[in-house]
Design a protein around this motif. Structure first.
Motif, short mmCIF file in Angstrom:
data_model
loop_
_atom_site.label_atom_id
_atom_site.label_comp_id
_atom_site.label_asym_id
_atom_site.label_seq_id
_atom_site.Cartn_x
_atom_site.Cartn_y
_atom_site.Cartn_z
N THR A 55 24.28 26.56 40.72
CA THR A 55 25.40 26.82 41.63
C THR A 55 26.21 27.99 41.12
O THR A 55 26.55 28.05 39.93
CB THR A 55 26.31 25.58 41.76
N THR A 56 26.54 28.95 42.00
CA THR A 56 27.31 30.14 41.64
C THR A 56 28.49 30.28 42.59
O THR A 56 28.32 30.16 43.81
CB THR A 56 26.44 31.41 41.72
N VAL A 57 29.66 30.51 42.01
CA VAL A 57 30.87 30.73 42.80
C VAL A 57 31.31 32.17 42.59
O VAL A 57 31.46 32.62 41.44
CB VAL A 57 31.99 29.76 42.38
N VAL A 58 31.53 32.88 43.68
CA VAL A 58 31.95 34.29 43.65
C VAL A 58 33.33 34.38 44.28
O VAL A 58 33.53 33.93 45.42
CB VAL A 58 30.96 35.20 44.40
N LEU A 59 34.30 34.95 43.56
CA LEU A 59 35.66 35.14 44.06
C LEU A 59 35.93 36.63 44.21
O LEU A 59 35.67 37.41 43.28
CB LEU A 59 36.67 34.51 43.10
N HIS A 60 36.46 37.02 45.36
CA HIS A 60 36.70 38.43 45.67
C HIS A 60 38.11 38.85 45.23
O HIS A 60 38.94 38.04 44.85
CB HIS A 60 36.53 38.68 47.17
N ASN A 61 38.34 40.17 45.29
CA ASN A 61 39.65 40.78 45.05
C ASN A 61 40.18 40.45 43.66
O ASN A 61 41.32 40.01 43.49
CB ASN A 61 40.66 40.34 46.11
N GLN A 62 39.36 40.68 42.65
CA GLN A 62 39.75 40.44 41.27
C GLN A 62 39.65 41.73 40.46
O GLN A 62 38.96 42.67 40.84
CB GLN A 62 38.87 39.35 40.64
N GLU A 64 38.56 44.17 37.44
CA GLU A 64 37.26 44.34 36.79
C GLU A 64 37.27 43.71 35.40
O GLU A 64 38.22 43.87 34.64
CB GLU A 64 36.92 45.83 36.71
N ASN A 65 36.22 42.96 35.09
CA ASN A 65 36.05 42.30 33.79
C ASN A 65 37.16 41.29 33.49
O ASN A 65 37.52 41.09 32.32
CB ASN A 65 35.96 43.32 32.66
N ALA A 66 37.71 40.67 34.52
CA ALA A 66 38.78 39.68 34.32
C ALA A 66 38.19 38.42 33.68
O ALA A 66 37.11 37.95 34.06
CB ALA A 66 39.45 39.34 35.64
N ALA A 67 38.92 37.87 32.68
CA ALA A 67 38.46 36.65 32.02
C ALA A 67 38.56 35.45 32.94
O ALA A 67 37.69 34.58 32.97
CB ALA A 67 39.25 36.42 30.74
N ILE A 68 39.65 35.36 33.71
CA ILE A 68 39.83 34.31 34.71
C ILE A 68 40.45 34.96 35.95
O ILE A 68 41.10 36.01 35.86
CB ILE A 68 40.72 33.16 34.20
N PRO A 69 40.29 34.35 37.13
CA PRO A 69 40.89 34.92 38.34
C PRO A 69 42.41 34.87 38.28
O PRO A 69 43.01 34.04 37.60
CB PRO A 69 40.35 34.02 39.46
N THR A 70 43.04 35.79 39.01
CA THR A 70 44.49 35.87 39.08
C THR A 70 44.91 36.04 40.53
O THR A 70 44.32 36.84 41.26
CB THR A 70 45.02 37.04 38.25
N TYR A 71 45.95 35.28 40.94
CA TYR A 71 46.45 35.36 42.31
C TYR A 71 47.97 35.43 42.29
O TYR A 71 48.63 34.86 41.41
CB TYR A 71 46.01 34.15 43.13
N GLY A 72 48.53 36.14 43.28
CA GLY A 72 49.97 36.29 43.40
C GLY A 72 50.55 35.35 44.43
O GLY A 72 49.90 34.42 44.91
N PHE A 201 42.63 29.27 37.18
CA PHE A 201 43.10 30.60 37.57
C PHE A 201 44.58 30.74 37.24
O PHE A 201 45.31 29.75 37.14
CB PHE A 201 42.83 30.89 39.05
N GLU A 202 44.99 31.98 37.07
CA GLU A 202 46.39 32.30 36.79
C GLU A 202 47.13 32.53 38.09
O GLU A 202 46.67 33.27 38.96
CB GLU A 202 46.48 33.56 35.91
N TYR A 203 48.28 31.88 38.22
CA TYR A 203 49.17 32.14 39.35
C TYR A 203 50.34 32.96 38.84
O TYR A 203 51.17 32.48 38.05
CB TYR A 203 49.66 30.84 39.97
#
Length: 257
Positions: A55-62, A64-72, A201-203
């Motif tokens: 299983t692979t999960v792909v998250l967009h709008n991140q 480059e080379n981010a350790a974990i996803p980040t959202y505002g 993920f980081e908020y």
């Protein structure tokens, strides 16, 4: 009963002149006092990828080379789930979870739920077909959470340990979870197995305005700078008559969240 006839007729009216065409560029004899561009931050274009087994999960709008996803603030979480589809997959669920944990020497440990949203991405109860090998999703983060009957702003991701203070430990964390439920047997439906993919993920909501206040030099005092980010109020102040001072104004500016 008849109404009296007026001594004179009403004057004739001619159609008004058409409204001139609007243009954001100044015309002859006009000049721009101040221009406030839209405060749009560039959207990252890279992807974050996490694989667990098949299983692979792909998250967009991140980044480059981010350790974990980040959202505002009120960001949209978009991406896709890729896996080996088979006729035993019965449900694919996306969960967004967040909690605030505090531990103090006086009040003990406390956990507050910040986010607990569930989104069914695919279910064989809704679609009488085989689960596809790729499922796309797009959900928006909330901006508030419910606490004591009131809506409060969603806190950012945070971790602190204060050994010399009454509050010893504070942590707010968020995660994205993909739950894939498969039947163990085609004949027995209640024997199901759920696979879980957890992505922390980081908020990080913005805590400061995009641009500082521009000090007006030759503009009118009523012209408001950066109106989409600052609230500006100008109030006259009372001065004693014996002071023989001119008009004094106080100006208050507050950042709009």
């Amino acid at each position: 009963m008849s109404l009296p006839t007026p001594d004179c007729d009403l004057p004739r009216y001619s159609p008004s002149a058409p409204v001139p065409d609007y243009s954001f560029e100044p015309t002859c004899g006009e000049r721009i006092l101040e221009r406030t561009p839209r405060s749009v931050r560039p959207t990252p274009e890279s992807t974050f990828v996490k694989s667990v087994g098949k299983t692979t999960v792909v998250l967009h709008n991140q980044e480059e080379n981010a350790a974990i996803p980040t959202y505002g603030r009120t960001a949209t979480i978009s991406g896709s789930v890729l896996f080996d589809s088979d006729d035993r997959t019965c449900e694919v669920v996306l969960k967004i979870r967040g909690k605030l944990e505090t531990t103090s020497s006086e009040g003990g440990a406390k956990t507050t739920t910040l986010v607990d949203n569930k989104h069914i991405l695919w279910s064989d109860h809704q679609k009488n077909e085989q689960c596809p090998s790729q499922i796309c999703f797009s959900v928006r983060l909330p901006s508030t959470f419910r606490d004591g009957g009131e809506d409060r702003a969603l806190p950012p991701s945070y971790l602190v340990e204060l050994l010399n203070a009454p509050v010893l430990f504070v942590r707010s964390g968020y995660s994205l979870q993909i739950l894939i439920t498969r039947r163990r047997s085609q004949k027995v439906n209640f024997l199901n197995k759920t696979k879980r993919v957890v992505i922390p993920f980081e908020y990080l909501p913005r805590t400061r305005p995009n641009r500082p206040i521009v000090t007006p030099l030759c503009f009118f005092s009523g012209v408001k700078s950066t109106p989409e980010e600052w609230h500006q109020t100008i109030t006259p102040m009372k001065t004693p008559a014996s002071a023989k001072l001119g008009s004094i104004f106080t100006q208050v500016r507050a950042w709009l969240l």
